[in-house]
Design a protein around this motif. Sequence first.
Motif, PDB file in Angstrom:
ATOM      1  N   SER A   3      -4.693   9.737   1.399  1.00  0.00           N
ATOM      2  CA  SER A   3      -3.563   9.843   0.466  1.00  0.00           C
ATOM      3  C   SER A   3      -3.617  11.146  -0.314  1.00  0.00           C
ATOM      4  O   SER A   3      -2.589  11.791  -0.545  1.00  0.00           O
ATOM      5  CB  SER A   3      -3.573   8.671  -0.529  1.00  0.00           C
ATOM      6  N   ASP A  10       2.758   7.347   3.815  1.00  0.00           N
ATOM      7  CA  ASP A  10       1.446   6.868   3.379  1.00  0.00           C
ATOM      8  C   ASP A  10       1.380   5.351   3.499  1.00  0.00           C
ATOM      9  O   ASP A  10       1.883   4.639   2.640  1.00  0.00           O
ATOM     10  CB  ASP A  10       1.152   7.312   1.943  1.00  0.00           C
ATOM     11  N   GLU A  11       0.802   4.876   4.567  1.00  0.00           N
ATOM     12  CA  GLU A  11       0.685   3.438   4.851  1.00  0.00           C
ATOM     13  C   GLU A  11       2.013   2.704   4.621  1.00  0.00           C
ATOM     14  O   GLU A  11       2.097   1.786   3.806  1.00  0.00           O
ATOM     15  CB  GLU A  11      -0.433   2.825   3.994  1.00  0.00           C
TER      16      GLU A  11
HETATM   17 MG    MG Z   1      -4.513   5.876   0.706  1.00  0.00          MG
END
Ligand code: MG
Length: 260
Positions: free
Chosen positions: A51, A181-182
């Motif tokens: 991240s 991000d995910e």
């Molecule tokens: Mg992360």
Amino acid sequence: MTTDIQQAEFAVEVRGVHKSFGALDVLQGVDLLVRKGEVTVILGPSGSGKSTLLRTLNHLEKVDRGTIRIDGDLIGYRRKGNKLHELRERDILRQRSRIGFVFQNFNLFPHLTVLENVVEAPVSAQGRDRAEVEAEAIALLERVGVGDKAHEYPRQLSGGQQQRVAIARALALRPAVILFDEPTSALDPELVGEVLAVIKQLARDGATLVIVTHEVGFAREVADTAVFMDGGVVVEQGPPAQVIDDPQHDRTKAFLSRVL
Ligand code: MG
Ligand code: ADP
């Protein structure tokens, strides 16, 4: 912003990036190249710096060392002679508006309708004509399958629908790259597929994507390049058939044996 580049070959060019938080060295010399039109999937254990890396790409985090270029554009700085000068906030916002970012928790503006969420940044950060952006936004919402939700508010939508709105919002920027991000980690399992399907379609349409995900099967299917990060460095990268199906490093093997 394109003064010191010719034709950018790479949509994303990360060279020697370091980032610490206090005594914690989170990124310890990351290099990453993403060609235009390619999909890069970043895998790695929690805490490995994935991240943070995405956040440095659009200057949500400032790097301590190293350089980042998006579509040839040096992020956070401008060159004057041999010197780099930090950009002012206004120029950083303009740079950031060419980078789509899709977050785990959607991050839609709760007080704006779906349509207003998509229209906001192209109008305010890019100075585009509102009527023109609205027409484009409606087409984008239809493309991700939520055209009928344009006048509803985020809380009236399922998580999968909200994430598809977030993807339309990113596309509305006409970005050089979209960072994810995910994007499916916060979703109920039955809603994961509809979001992955939209991302796969973007990939087929030739968008440049950088995706952090734990969905290894999806990564294998969609990625041109798979990147395995651990401990703030890129341990291994290459085609998914190599990195995912025939990893060379023990850390990659150990991670994949846990998630597959
Ligand atoms: Mg992360
Ligand atoms: P990942 O996304 O791979 O799980 P992160 O990039 O979120 O990893 O975090 C890497 C490390 O950096 C973690 O130990 C995390 O706690 C730490 N970290 C991330 N952001 C900050 C911050 N703003 N301040 C302090 N530590 C942070």
